[in-house]
Design a protein around this motif. Structure first.
Motif, short mmCIF file in Angstrom:
data_model
loop_
_atom_site.label_atom_id
_atom_site.label_comp_id
_atom_site.label_asym_id
_atom_site.label_seq_id
_atom_site.Cartn_x
_atom_site.Cartn_y
_atom_site.Cartn_z
N ASP A 62 33.35 40.68 18.38
CA ASP A 62 32.88 41.95 18.94
C ASP A 62 33.67 42.29 20.20
OD1 ASP A 62 31.45 44.14 19.77
OD2 ASP A 62 29.76 43.00 20.54
N PRO A 63 34.54 43.32 20.16
CA PRO A 63 35.34 43.67 21.35
C PRO A 63 34.48 44.12 22.52
CG PRO A 63 35.56 45.34 19.63
CD PRO A 63 34.85 44.19 19.01
N ASP A 64 33.29 44.66 22.24
CA ASP A 64 32.44 45.15 23.32
C ASP A 64 32.03 44.04 24.28
OD1 ASP A 64 32.58 47.65 22.22
OD2 ASP A 64 30.70 47.49 21.12
N VAL A 65 31.99 42.81 23.81
CA VAL A 65 31.67 41.67 24.67
C VAL A 65 32.68 41.57 25.81
CG1 VAL A 65 31.62 39.14 24.78
CG2 VAL A 65 30.45 40.33 22.91
N PHE A 66 33.95 41.84 25.49
CA PHE A 66 35.02 41.71 26.48
C PHE A 66 35.24 43.00 27.27
CE2 PHE A 66 35.82 38.87 22.93
CZ PHE A 66 35.90 37.65 23.58
N LEU A 67 34.73 44.13 26.73
CA LEU A 67 34.85 45.40 27.46
C LEU A 67 33.87 45.47 28.63
CD1 LEU A 67 35.20 47.90 24.48
CD2 LEU A 67 37.00 47.06 25.98
N CYS A 68 32.80 44.70 28.56
CA CYS A 68 31.82 44.66 29.65
C CYS A 68 32.49 44.23 30.95
CB CYS A 68 30.70 43.68 29.29
SG CYS A 68 29.63 43.22 30.67
N HIS A 69 32.26 44.97 32.03
CA HIS A 69 32.82 44.66 33.34
C HIS A 69 31.81 43.95 34.25
CE1 HIS A 69 36.17 46.97 31.97
NE2 HIS A 69 36.72 47.10 33.16
N GLN A 70 30.66 43.62 33.68
CA GLN A 70 29.60 42.88 34.38
C GLN A 70 29.26 43.55 35.72
OE1 GLN A 70 30.30 38.68 34.22
NE2 GLN A 70 28.19 38.15 34.75
N CYS A 71 29.06 44.86 35.67
CA CYS A 71 28.76 45.60 36.89
C CYS A 71 27.32 45.36 37.36
CB CYS A 71 29.00 47.09 36.69
SG CYS A 71 27.90 47.87 35.49
N GLY A 72 26.45 44.93 36.45
CA GLY A 72 25.09 44.59 36.84
C GLY A 72 24.06 45.69 36.67
N HIS A 374 39.96 36.47 31.25
CA HIS A 374 39.51 37.84 30.97
C HIS A 374 40.65 38.84 31.15
CE1 HIS A 374 39.27 38.23 35.38
NE2 HIS A 374 39.25 39.53 35.20
N ILE A 375 41.67 38.49 31.93
CA ILE A 375 42.83 39.37 32.09
C ILE A 375 43.43 39.69 30.73
CG2 ILE A 375 45.17 39.52 33.02
CD1 ILE A 375 44.27 37.73 35.30
N ALA A 376 43.61 38.65 29.91
CA ALA A 376 44.22 38.83 28.60
C ALA A 376 43.22 39.31 27.56
CB ALA A 376 44.85 37.51 28.15
N TYR A 377 42.02 38.73 27.57
CA TYR A 377 41.03 39.07 26.53
C TYR A 377 40.51 40.50 26.72
CZ TYR A 377 40.91 34.40 24.55
OH TYR A 377 41.26 33.24 23.90
N ARG A 378 40.27 40.93 27.96
CA ARG A 378 39.79 42.29 28.18
C ARG A 378 40.86 43.31 27.83
NH1 ARG A 378 37.08 42.94 33.70
NH2 ARG A 378 35.35 41.99 32.56
N THR A 379 42.11 43.00 28.20
CA THR A 379 43.21 43.91 27.85
C THR A 379 43.32 44.05 26.33
OG1 THR A 379 44.42 43.21 29.84
CG2 THR A 379 45.67 44.36 28.14
N THR A 380 43.20 42.93 25.62
CA THR A 380 43.27 42.96 24.15
C THR A 380 42.12 43.76 23.57
OG1 THR A 380 44.33 40.78 24.14
CG2 THR A 380 43.32 41.51 22.08
N ALA A 381 40.92 43.57 24.11
CA ALA A 381 39.75 44.31 23.61
C ALA A 381 39.88 45.80 23.87
CB ALA A 381 38.48 43.77 24.27
#
Length: 399
Positions: A62-72, A374-381
């Motif tokens: 699920d790409p959305d897991v990595f798109l989360c920026h954990q803003c709270g 997360h630098i690589a995984y978020r960019t990929t997502a």
């Protein structure tokens, strides 16, 4: 739908920050409050129910897991205190271990139990290299003032390649190389799983220029500008810490490249270029500004994390703190080594520089298995998000 819950996965999530997972009763408040959620992809609601059901394979694709920026925002407004942001963070931590290679090193970096080994490996490697280099000695003050740490591993008569650089490259390049190979393998598996989960055909694929121009580069620009971070409400201060930290790494990378070029290529033809950079040198100024930005950024993130934990909105996890400790170690030892050189204390300077090399090697070596990944995984997502909404990402249509 027949669901076979992965109980081990659920247990991991509850122990890695998602201990409030079972409080969620699917009211969808989190998806309504999340600035990144859409009607078509209402996360983190769907991730919360998949987590409760132990649907590990679904979440890891699920790409959305990595798109989360954990803003709270989702955690702040959750009426049950389920902390969706922390659950998503725990899923990402699991993903980095799951996709990491070699698996033994990935598992070692997943908990505090492995910390002695995580520190011990680079300490032993650098100590042994220092020992076999023949440069294991403390210089006098005059030598230290002239050369700084440029002869930490000693020197030799071969002028075309400095001995110090040879040993640093021998240590750091394999560490970074292993990290790059591990990331490539992990990201390749992630992309394949995301495509299969989205039911996207593999027959109609973009060329490399198309992929870079339409999906990858726009994602990188979005990350560099921190566009999504700025949409956060509850934890908007993360941009104040995260942005200078990112710019600091870019600045230090530029300075490192210039230092290698100056000393080991241009210095062969103009010997006057050898030696530490003077304080007024533009690259030295960039280095010092970057170091201050790094320390400031990690201080803000440290403070934000501590505050969130004291207020009960975040759980204290090794996954979150290990990266903070590593970056703080890199900044403090690097800046400290420079200050000690200014005041000319060789013995203390060499000890702090040794610790600096250890912390840098840790940052490189454990990059794919820590929150740094997360630098690589978020960019990929983010690239996949653009890919799946394009003509290339149309679902397979059965004939």
């Amino acid at each position: 739908m027949n669901v076979q819950p992965d109980l081990t996965f659920i247990k991991y999530l509850k122990g890695a920050g998602g201990d409030t997972l079972k409080k969620c009763y699917q009211c969808a408040t989190c998806s309504v409050r999340c600035p990144l959620s859409t009607d078509e992809k209402p996360f983190p609601r769907k991730e919360m129910i998949w987590s409760q059901w132990g649907m590990k394979d679904k979440l890891l694709a699920d790409p959305d897991v990595f798109l989360c920026h954990q803003c709270g925002d989702c955690t702040t407004y959750c009426p049950r205190g389920a902390k969706p942001g922390e659950v998503l963070g725990a899923i990402r931590a699991y993903a980095y271990t799951h996709f990491g290679w070699p698996s033994g090193l990935a598992k070692l970096a997943s908990s505090a139990k492995g910390l002695p080994m995580l520190i011990g490996i680079p300490v032993v490697v650098i100590f042994v290299m220092w020992l076999i280099s023949g440069g294991m000695h403390i210089p006098n003050k005059e030598h230290f003032a002239d050369h700084g740490y440029q002869q930490f591993f000693g020197t030799w008569d071969f002028k075309w390649y400095a001995k110090n650089i040879f040993f640093i490259v021998l240590i750091m390049v394999p560490s970074l190389g292993l990290a790059i190979v591990s990331l490539y393998m992990g990201l390749t598996r992630l992309w394949k799983q995301m495509k299969n989960n989205a039911d996207i055909s593999g027959n109609y694929r973009p060329s490399v220029p198309q992929f870079v121009g339409q999906f990858l580069w726009p994602s990188i620009v979005e990350i560099l500008t921190h566009k999504r971070f700025k949409e956060c409400g509850t934890n908007h201060d993360r941009t104040r810490g995260h942005l200078p930290l990112m710019l600091a790494f870019i600045g230090l990378f530029i300075v490192t490249c210039w230092s290698l070029l100056k000393n080991d290529i241009l210095g062969l033809f103009w010997p006057s270029l050898h030696g530490p950079l003077p304080l007024y040198d533009p690259f030295k100024i960039l280095a010092n500004v970057s170091a201050i930005a790094l320390l400031f950024g990690i201080y803000v993130l440290w403070s934000n994390r501590s505050k969130a934990e004291s207020e009960g909105t975040s759980s204290k996890t090794f996954y979150d703190w290990f990266l903070i400790w590593m970056i703080m170690a890199v900044g403090v030892t690097g800046f400290g080594a420079q200050i000690i050189r200014w005041i000319n204390i060789p013995s203390l300077g060499y000890f702090v520089y040794f610790l600096h090399l250890v912390s840098v090697m840790m940052l490189f070596l454990y990059l794919p298995y820590t929150k740094f990944a997360h630098i690589a995984y978020r960019t990929t997502a983010m690239a996949f998000e653009k890919f799946r909404s394009s003509a290339f990402g149309k679902p397979v249509i059965e004939q």
